[in-house]
Every structure is written in structure tokens, then in C-alpha cells.
Design an enzyme around this catalytic site. Structure first.
Site, mmCIF file in Angstrom:
data_model
loop_
_atom_site.group_PDB
_atom_site.id
_atom_site.type_symbol
_atom_site.label_atom_id
_atom_site.label_comp_id
_atom_site.label_asym_id
_atom_site.label_seq_id
_atom_site.Cartn_x
_atom_site.Cartn_y
_atom_site.Cartn_z
ATOM 1 N N ALA A 118 0.712 -0.884 -0.556
ATOM 2 C CA ALA A 118 0.077 0.332 -0.211
ATOM 3 C C ALA A 118 0.955 1.327 0.118
ATOM 4 C CB ALA A 118 -1.346 0.198 1.649
ATOM 5 N N ARG A 162 5.647 -2.883 4.266
ATOM 6 C CA ARG A 162 6.477 -3.276 5.644
ATOM 7 C C ARG A 162 6.888 -1.842 6.444
ATOM 8 N NH1 ARG A 162 9.276 -8.461 3.547
ATOM 9 N NH2 ARG A 162 8.982 -8.720 1.227
ATOM 10 N N ASP A 190 6.650 -6.595 -22.162
ATOM 11 C CA ASP A 190 6.304 -5.444 -21.485
ATOM 12 C C ASP A 190 4.540 -5.105 -22.587
ATOM 13 O OD1 ASP A 190 5.348 -3.222 -19.265
ATOM 14 O OD2 ASP A 190 6.235 -2.304 -21.448
ATOM 15 N N HIS A 250 -1.336 -6.194 -23.703
ATOM 16 C CA HIS A 250 -2.181 -4.832 -24.342
ATOM 17 C C HIS A 250 -2.430 -5.470 -26.062
ATOM 18 C CE1 HIS A 250 -1.264 -2.868 -20.196
ATOM 19 N NE2 HIS A 250 -0.419 -2.022 -21.115
#
Length: 524
Positions: A39, A72, A265, A270
Site C-alpha cells: 500500500a 513493510r 511489456d 496490451h
């Protein structure tokens, strides 16, 4: 051939849209708790928390919800609020509301974690249950992997071992971001890890490109307009171009990009997703299961790239120094974190064929690259030339024979100028038989209600998997590309990188890929 037909003196057609019916509004999901692992990381700060904040301010989140961040970093709820407030205010500098943020932050909590420790996951229910009771979310839980891919396996296994994937009293869903593996074997392994704890209906593999407004519009455009579907086949279409170009370089992603390159990538997810939406057959119903089935059929029909003739089907490039928008830019090898002898490709062009009844013999040309002259994403459908030009005896003496008349061109623009344009020929006014290309152009006039991340977050809460990638599709796309990537990796020392200048349209070899077929790329 005129690649960019620009209608002269305002001769561009425009389109207007009817008001949206009331039933086309945004569905509000049921109450739920969202647990974000990682987060305090870049993804959470740039995308997730700003998107959830905006959904909240616009009234699209359920009345009962909470967000539990976990990472963490040793901090508490208050410290987490400060980190996320800074991120959200930076994302919306012109319309950030301190009052609304304070209300949003009342649903925002944090717990420090050691993701390698089973004890943390065993204790997680004790942290969740009071929040679930307070906000009335029941046991509806979404676990979002905002983590480096290398950590997915550990965290997902720990969730399963702690019994958190159970749906006995509510739903439990896991969201994973691309990349889903590094090749076909690692993709299968990751799917096995996920499948040991979560069913396919609980698993949401997120490719945000699928949530872009005009990507969602592809199926609507194709199958809701009877004037196009009869022409959407080998009889009328000469070729298809799919382009995703970027002016940006590797930015802060050198650590990832050096091991991935443009094929992993951009193409594996995509680009191939855009191909499947362009090429698929009409699904029996507009529901996620039926749409995914038709995508699977497309990938099963793609002809494998001949590894002994790769140069006829694949071109790689790496950018050198140049100028973009008047500013000097470094070569890829001079970017921070990049090896001075790197052979990682930053550009690729590829030609594929789909061996089925609809597309037999129609080439699909795909390209993507960094530090190019223009950033855009589009699908261009080039129709065949007219079979017989009945007035050629009039046009040829004035230099406007059949070869100089542009075939019809349909362009689905994904970004930045979302819309659809159709090019066709009309008579030049006051002439006897001169032709000129004109555009009929539709553009989305208003700012979208939802951006891509907001859309997929809502769909995950409602359980709609339409804009997410199934495990089968993931393995099929890796199965197509892994043999190519493996062969190219063995040839890297033979590439004369860098082979295109930053700010250009890419390497010259990419132009040759189409020129050999008597075609050429649309200008960037």
C-alpha cells in the site's frame, strides 16, 4: 499514398451523440473491504488510492466500505493517511477537497506486515473483522497485489494457507497486475499458485488497457452497427495496423524493463488484447464468459511465427539519443539503471496471421516503442482498393489513377484523442472527376466519468470479469510469444543497437516489414 487524409478548409464531418439513458449509469457495488498489499508503493500512491478517492467523491463506492493498507513500512493509520493524502492531492491538484479527503480517510486503515511471515496472515482476520462489523461489509474481501511480481506467489500462498480465500460468508477476490509471469512456464506456474487458493471466478488479472473507454467501445462499434460487421473480413479488409507508441523513455522502470523489453511489456498483454477484440467473432451474449471464449478462439487461430524466418515477421529496435518536443533526450543505454551494453529492445514491430475463415490471408501489423515522435494508441482498418475504377480513363491523364486513390480507412483511436474516424473518397467540387479523401470523425466530447483504474476497481467489486484476463488467455498469449522471445534473446548480440533516433518513427527495418508487402505504416 496519402497516409494522413486531412480534409481541406473545414470539410470534416462531425458526429453527435444522443443523451445517455438512465439505465446506462454506473452500477454501485455491494459493501466490501479492500486490502492492498504494497500500500505504500508507487502503484498504490499513483493509481489505487487516487482512484478510490475519486470514486468516493463522485458517489460510486458503496455506503459500506473500508480500505486496509499493508506494507513493510512501520507506521500507523495517521501516518498512512498523511502519505496517501499527499499522493491524492498531487493526483488532483485542481479539485482536491480537504473536507472530502477527511471523510474518505475515515475508511482508510493501515497495518505493517512481513509478507514472508505466516504469522501476519494468520493474525489478519483479527484486524479485518472489527472493520467489517463497523462498516457493515460482511466478509466481502478484495485482496489487491500492489506488489512486485516476484512477491505474488508468497503472498497468495499465505492468503490461502490462512483461509482468507474462503467464500463461506461472503466473496473473496484477488487482483494481480501484469506482468503475469515472464514466459509460458512462469505464467503456468503462477496460475497454478493462484488456482491452489482461488478459483478462476475469484481471480482478476488486471490489464488496465482493457478499461480504456475506446477499447471498451470496440465490441459495441463492431457488433451494434450492421453497416460494418458484413465488411469485417478478408473479402473487404486488406490489412490491420495496431499501434501503441510512446514519447516517454524507460523512466523509473529500468530495473523491470531491462529484464522485460517491449515484447513482454507491451505485446504479450496490451497489443494482443487489442488484436483479439478486433478479430474475434460475435459472442452469443455480452457477458464476460462468452467474450472470453471468443478471444480464446482468436489466439488459438494465430499462426505461429516461423522461427527460421523471424526477420520477415519481427523487427526490434532500441532508441538512441535525439530530440522530442524540442528537448534533448538520452539514449536508452544512458538512462539511469540501464547497462551501457544493453541489448534490451525498446521497439518492436510484428506481422501475424490468423488462420480462420474470417481472416485468412489478412496480415495484422503491430508496433510499439518508446521515445517515438508521437504518443498514441490506435487500431487502423485498411480496406481493400476498389476492384474496378470505372472512370480511370478520366483520372489517369491528370495523374490520379487507381494507385493514387486511398482505400477506405477506419481508425479506432484509443488515446489520446479518443474517437473513431472513417476516410472515404468524394468528388472535388467544380471538377469533372477529381477525387479527394475526407474524414467522418467522432470524438468523445466530455471527460470520461471513470478512468481505467476506476473502471476495473468497480468491476472487481461487482464481480464483472469482462475487462480482466483469464488464465487460459494468459497462457495462450505467452505460448505465442515465448518461442519468439527465446529465439530473439539468443540473437541479441547480433543486433546493431541503437538503431533508431529518439523522436523518430522507429527503425527503418520496420518500414521494410510492410514495404516488402507493398504497404506502409500510417504516419505517427
Amino acid at each position: 499514398m496519402n497516409e494522413e487524409a486531412t480534409p481541406p478548409s473545414g470539410r470534416q464531418a462531425t458526429c453527435t451523440a444522443a443523451p445517455r439513458p438512465d439505465f446506462c449509469g454506473i452500477e454501485k457495488p455491494a459493501p466490501c473491504g479492500i486490502v492492498i498489499f504494497g500500500a505504500c508503493g508507487d502503484l498504490s500512491k499513483r493509481k489505487l488510492i487516487p482512484s478510490l478517492y475519486r470514486l468516493f467523491t463522485n458517489g460510486h463506492l458503496p455506503d459500506g466500505f473500508f480500505i486496509l493498507g499493508s506494507d513493510r513500512i512501520e507506521t500507523d493509520d495517521s501516518g498512512f493517511h498523511g502519505i496517501m493524502e499527499e499522493a491524492a492531492s498531487a493526483a488532483f491538484p485542481d479539485n482536491f477537497s480537504q473536507e472530502l479527503w477527511l471523510k474518505f480517510s475515515e475508511r482508510l486503515f493501515y497495518t505493517a506486515a512481513d509478507f514472508n511471515s505466516g504469522d501476519f496472515f494468520v493474525s489478519l482476520p483479527a484486524r479485518l473483522k472489527p472493520l467489517e462489523k463497523k462498516f457493515g461489509t460482511g466478509a466481502n474481501r478484495i485482496f489487491y497485489m500492489a506488489l512486485p511480481p516476484a512477491v505474488y506467489e508468497t503472498v497468495i500462498r499465505r492468503i490461502g494457507d490462512a483461509g482468507l480465500a474462503s467464500e463461506e460468508n461472503g466473496y473473496s477476490r484477488v487482483v494481480v497486475e501484469k506482468p503475469f509471469g515472464f514466459d509460458i512456464e512462469s505464467s503456468r506456474h503462477l496460475n497454478g499458485v493462484i488456482g491452489a487458493s482461488f478459483s478462476e471466478s475469484q481471480t482478476f488479472r488486471m490489464d488496465h488497457y482493457l478499461a480504456k473507454e475506446n477499447v471498451q467501445n470496440i465490441l459495441m462499434f463492431r457488433f451494434a452497427n450492421s453497416i460494418f460487421e458484413p465488411l469485417w473480413n478478408r473479402r473487404y479488409i486488406d490489412h490491420v495496423e495496431i499501434t501503441i507508441s510512446e514519447t516517454l523513455g524507460v523512466e523509473h522502470r529500468a530495473g523491470y524493463y531491462e529484464s522485460a523489453g517491449v515484447l513482454r511489456d507491451m505485446f504479450q498483454n496490451h497489443i494482443l488484447q487489442l488484436l483479439s477484440l478486433t478479430a474475434m467473432e460475435p459472442p452469443a451474449a455480452f457477458v464476460s464468459e462468452r467474450v472470453r471464449e471468443e478471444k480464446v478462439k482468436v489466439f488459438r487461430s494465430v499462426r505461429p511465427v516461423p522461427l527460421d524466418r523471424l526477420s520477415e515477421h519481427v523487427v526490434l529496435g532500441q532508441y538512441g539519443a535525439g530530440r522530442i518536443n524540442g528537448e534533448e533526450t538520452p539514449s536508452y543505454r544512458d538512462e539511469p539503471g540501464v547497462s551501457k551494453t544493453s541489448t534490451t529492445p525498446t521497439y518492436a514491430a510484428m506481422k501475424l496471421f490468423i488462420d480462420n475463415w474470417r481472416w485468412s490471408g489478412v496480415p495484422f501489423y503491430m508496433r510499439s516503442g518508446k521515445r517515438l515522435s508521437k504518443g498514441k494508441a490506435e487500431i487502423a482498418i485498411r480496406f481493400r482498393a476498389v476492384p474496378h475504377l470505372m472512370f480511370s480513363h478520366i483520372l489517369e491523364p491528370i495523374g490520379q489513377g487507381r494507385d493514387n486513390i486511398d482505400p477506405n480507412l477506419l481508425v479506432l483511436r484509443v488515446q489520446p484523442d479518443e474517437g473513431i474516424s472513417l476516410q472515404f473518397q468524394t468528388k472535388m467540387p467544380d471538377s469533372r472527376a477529381c477525387l479527394r479523401p475526407v474524414l467522418m470523425d467522432f470524438r468523445y466530447e466530455k471527460i470520461f466519468l471513470l478512468d481505467a483504474y476506476e473502471r476495473v476497481l468497480l468491476d472487481c467489486m461487482t464481480g464483472d470479469q469482462m475487462l480482466f484476463v483469464s488464465g487460459e488467455i494468459e497462457e495462450l498469449t505467452w505460448g505465442l510469444l515465448s518461442p519468439v522471445i527465446e529465439r530473439l534473446d539468443g540473437m541479441k548480440n547480433s543486433f546493431a543497437f541503437p538503431n533508431y533516433q529518439a523522436g523518430s518513427g522507429g527503425p527503418a527495418e520496420a518500414d521494410d516489414l510492410m514495404r516488402r508487402d507493398g504497404r506502409q505504416w500510417r504516419a505517427l
